[in-house]
Design an enzyme around this catalytic site. Structure first.
Site, PDB file in Angstrom:
ATOM      1  N   GLU A   1       0.819  -1.210   0.000  1.00 20.40           N
ATOM      2  CA  GLU A   1       0.000   0.000   0.000  1.00 20.40           C
ATOM      3  C   GLU A   1       0.852   1.258   0.000  1.00 20.40           C
ATOM      4  OE1 GLU A   1      -2.818  -0.133   3.201  1.00 20.40           O
ATOM      5  OE2 GLU A   1      -3.152  -2.268   2.878  1.00 20.40           O
TER       6      GLU A   1
ATOM      7  N   CYS B   1       3.332   8.400   1.363  1.00 22.60           N
ATOM      8  CA  CYS B   1       3.727   7.402   2.351  1.00 22.60           C
ATOM      9  C   CYS B   1       4.030   6.099   1.605  1.00 22.60           C
ATOM     10  CB  CYS B   1       2.583   7.219   3.334  1.00 22.60           C
ATOM     11  SG  CYS B   1       2.930   6.000   4.591  1.00 22.60           S
TER      12      CYS B   1
ATOM     13  N   CYS C   1       5.492  -7.496   7.525  1.00 21.36           N
ATOM     14  CA  CYS C   1       6.452  -7.028   8.534  1.00 21.36           C
ATOM     15  C   CYS C   1       6.644  -8.131   9.563  1.00 21.36           C
ATOM     16  CB  CYS C   1       5.912  -5.767   9.204  1.00 21.36           C
ATOM     17  SG  CYS C   1       7.044  -5.051  10.402  1.00 21.36           S
TER      18      CYS C   1
ATOM     19  N   CYS D   1       3.627  -5.780  15.920  1.00 26.47           N
ATOM     20  CA  CYS D   1       3.018  -4.852  16.882  1.00 26.47           C
ATOM     21  C   CYS D   1       1.510  -5.151  16.947  1.00 26.47           C
ATOM     22  CB  CYS D   1       3.254  -3.409  16.462  1.00 26.47           C
ATOM     23  SG  CYS D   1       5.002  -3.042  16.260  1.00 26.47           S
TER      24      CYS D   1
ATOM     25  N   CYS E   1      -1.279  -3.074  14.883  1.00 25.61           N
ATOM     26  CA  CYS E   1      -0.994  -2.760  13.474  1.00 25.61           C
ATOM     27  C   CYS E   1      -1.531  -3.826  12.522  1.00 25.61           C
ATOM     28  CB  CYS E   1       0.520  -2.619  13.316  1.00 25.61           C
ATOM     29  SG  CYS E   1       1.055  -2.422  11.600  1.00 25.61           S
TER      30      CYS E   1
ATOM     31  N   CYS F   1      -1.874   1.973   7.535  1.00 28.64           N
ATOM     32  CA  CYS F   1      -1.051   0.926   6.927  1.00 28.64           C
ATOM     33  C   CYS F   1      -1.583  -0.491   7.092  1.00 28.64           C
ATOM     34  CB  CYS F   1       0.392   1.053   7.411  1.00 28.64           C
ATOM     35  SG  CYS F   1       0.877   0.039   8.806  1.00 28.64           S
TER      36      CYS F   1
HETATM   37  N1  SAH Z   1       7.508  -0.070  10.796  1.00 33.33           N
HETATM   38  C1  SAH Z   1       7.694   1.321  10.963  1.00 33.33           C
HETATM   39  C2  SAH Z   1       7.035   2.155   9.898  1.00 33.33           C
HETATM   40  C3  SAH Z   1       5.709   1.723   9.393  1.00 33.33           C
HETATM   41  S1  SAH Z   1       4.366   1.862  10.509  1.00 33.33           S
HETATM   42  C4  SAH Z   1       7.225   1.734  12.342  1.00 33.33           C
HETATM   43  O1  SAH Z   1       6.600   0.956  13.025  1.00 33.33           O
HETATM   44  O2  SAH Z   1       7.549   2.852  12.724  1.00 33.33           O
HETATM   45  C5  SAH Z   1       4.038   3.612  10.491  1.00 33.33           C
HETATM   46  C6  SAH Z   1       3.426   4.147  11.747  1.00 33.33           C
HETATM   47  O3  SAH Z   1       2.056   3.739  11.872  1.00 33.33           O
HETATM   48  C7  SAH Z   1       4.126   3.679  13.025  1.00 33.33           C
HETATM   49  O4  SAH Z   1       4.292   4.744  13.910  1.00 33.33           O
HETATM   50  C8  SAH Z   1       3.138   2.656  13.537  1.00 33.33           C
HETATM   51  O5  SAH Z   1       3.329   2.403  14.892  1.00 33.33           O
HETATM   52  C9  SAH Z   1       1.825   3.319  13.206  1.00 33.33           C
HETATM   53  N2  SAH Z   1       0.647   2.467  13.260  1.00 33.33           N
HETATM   54  C10 SAH Z   1       0.547   1.148  12.997  1.00 33.33           C
HETATM   55  N3  SAH Z   1      -0.716   0.713  13.178  1.00 33.33           N
HETATM   56  C11 SAH Z   1      -1.440   1.792  13.560  1.00 33.33           C
HETATM   57  C12 SAH Z   1      -2.815   1.995  13.898  1.00 33.33           C
HETATM   58  N4  SAH Z   1      -3.692   0.997  13.873  1.00 33.33           N
HETATM   59  N5  SAH Z   1      -3.188   3.238  14.247  1.00 33.33           N
HETATM   60  C13 SAH Z   1      -2.306   4.263  14.266  1.00 33.33           C
HETATM   61  N6  SAH Z   1      -1.004   4.137  13.946  1.00 33.33           N
HETATM   62  C14 SAH Z   1      -0.575   2.913  13.615  1.00 33.33           C
HETATM   63 FE1  SF4 Z   2       5.737  -3.487  11.532  1.00 33.13          FE
HETATM   64 FE2  SF4 Z   2       3.375  -2.354  11.913  1.00 33.13          FE
HETATM   65 FE3  SF4 Z   2       5.068  -2.635  13.960  1.00 33.13          FE
HETATM   66 FE4  SF4 Z   2       5.621  -0.853  12.026  1.00 33.13          FE
HETATM   67  S1  SF4 Z   2       3.885  -0.800  13.445  1.00 33.13           S
HETATM   68  S2  SF4 Z   2       7.013  -2.339  12.958  1.00 33.13           S
HETATM   69  S3  SF4 Z   2       4.759  -1.937  10.242  1.00 33.13           S
HETATM   70  S4  SF4 Z   2       4.095  -4.315  12.816  1.00 33.13           S
END
Ligand code: SAH
Ligand code: SF4
Length: 343
Positions: free
Chosen positions: A84, A97, A104, A108, A111, A325
């Site tokens: 995406e 973006c 990944c 987390c 996410c 994302c």
């Molecule tokens: N992997 C990297 C970059 C991609 S994620 C990282 O984790 O920083 C980009 C951002 O979106 C990160 O700050 C991540 O924590 C946040 N993110 C992921 N899922 C989310 C959600 N459901 N709501 C808000 N932010 C989210």
């Molecule tokens: Fe990976 Fe999503 Fe965690 Fe970023 S926030 S490191 S994309 S699992």
């Protein structure tokens, strides 16, 4: 390959270096078939065709927000995988973006990308192609880039740095490093490597918690590199580069959004050259998380401000098109699975 790599390859194949610029020009004009590069000698065209492929990204789905014009793409890669990317319009221009991996590894809990696991790294060319495809489709010029799409950029370090170096190349998309943000969940060795590269980008750290107990629960990477180790690397980064770090903090109701958490966060960040960006967490299908109320966020902001911490709340763009994302790719997967389940 960047133009320098290409020059080196040409030299080792007995070709003059100006051919690199010619090839670059064809690629920029959208010609990806070496046979059609008619100002190159025929045998060179054949050799290029057998040595290289030019990755493309095509548009599998496109959603345009009726609220703010944000455009979300689901791109298809040459091997059929999808990633995406989102185009957002700000006062100063268009920001894109980008994804750095298909999926990944980091898992987390909040996410959508993390839910699907890891498939593969993207190449530098596939990152660049995300910009070229969007610019052509939307007929805009992208002036800033954030690496905040699918994937963990510092887990795909070499390709990401190669991509960053290609961004500024003559004849390329020409985006300066000061208009780039890279977001990481806290891969400490990657942060330490990056500070030596002399790349003046903005580093964003996905912190999302004020202490190890909460962070380890929501971000498994914290068990490997706990908060203090991460913040030590951040302090060294600031000292080495002179640049401010941005901390992302997703506000999740009842998890990390109490005033005490704000106090704890302020204790940790006291005296650092940094900025805190609060993000009302996005709902993800299949997860129970809810975003904190506006009142709660307001109160969190006040605590941080009173403690002298620089803080903003991120504006939500593309709320009607699942513009965060991993969501679109998941929908597509689920749709395919449902279809496959039919008799
Ligand atoms: N992997 C990297 C970059 C991609 S994620 C990282 O984790 O920083 C980009 C951002 O979106 C990160 O700050 C991540 O924590 C946040 N993110 C992921 N899922 C989310 C959600 N459901 N709501 C808000 N932010 C989210
Ligand atoms: Fe990976 Fe999503 Fe965690 Fe970023 S926030 S490191 S994309 S699992």
């Amino acid at each position: 390959m960047n133009v320098d790599d290409l020059r080196a390859w040409l030299a080792s194949n007995g070709q003059p270096s100006f051919r690199a610029q010619q090839i670059r020009q064809w690629l920029d004009d959208g010609v990806t078939d070496f046979k059609q590069m008619t100002n190159l000698p025929k045998d060179l065209r054949a050799r290029l065709a057998s040595a290289f492929t030019v990755p493309s990204v095509s548009i599998e789905r496109k959603l345009v927000s009726a609220i703010d014009g944000t455009i979300k793409y689901l791109y298809r890669l040459d091997d059929g995988e999808t990633v995406e990317s989102v185009l957002m319009q700000y006062k100063h221009g268009w920001s894109q973006c980008l994804s750095t991996q298909v999926g990944c590894k980091m898992g987390c809990t909040f996410c959508a990308t993390g839910m699907g696991g890891f498939i593969r790294d993207l190449s530098a060319a596939e990152m660049l192609a995300q910009i070229e495809t969007a610019q052509k489709d939307a007929n805009v010029r992208v002036s800033s880039v954030v690496l905040m799409g699918m994937g963990e950029p510092l887990d795909n370090y070499d390709n990401v740095v190669q991509f960053l170096r290609m961004l500024g190349e003559e004849g390329g998309v020409r985006i300066g490093m000061r208009h780039i943000s890279l977001s990481t969940c806290g891969v400490v060795p990657g942060i330490r490597r990056l500070m030596k590269e002399q790349i003046p980008l903005t580093l964003s750290i996905s912190l999302h918690a004020p202490n190890d107990a909460i962070r380890s629960r929501t971000m498994p990477i914290n068990r490997r590199w706990p908060i203090e180790e991460l913040l030590d690397a951040c302090r060294d980064y600031i000292e080495a580069t002179g640049r401010r770090i941005s901390f992302e903090y997703a506000m999740i109701e009842g998890v990390n959004d109490a005033d005490e958490h704000a106090q704890e966060l302020a204790d940790r960040l006291q005296g650092m050259l940094c900025h805190v960006n609060l993000i009302p967490v996005n709902a993800v299908e299949g997860k129970a998380q809810r975003r904190s109320s506006r009142l709660r966020i307001r109160s969190f902001v006040e605590v941080l401000e009173k403690r002298g911490i620089n803080v903003t709340v991120r504006r939500t763009l593309g709320a009607d098109i699942n513009a965060s994302c991993g969501q679109l790719r998941r929908q597509k997967d689920q749709l395919t699975k449902r279809k496959e389940a039919l008799p």
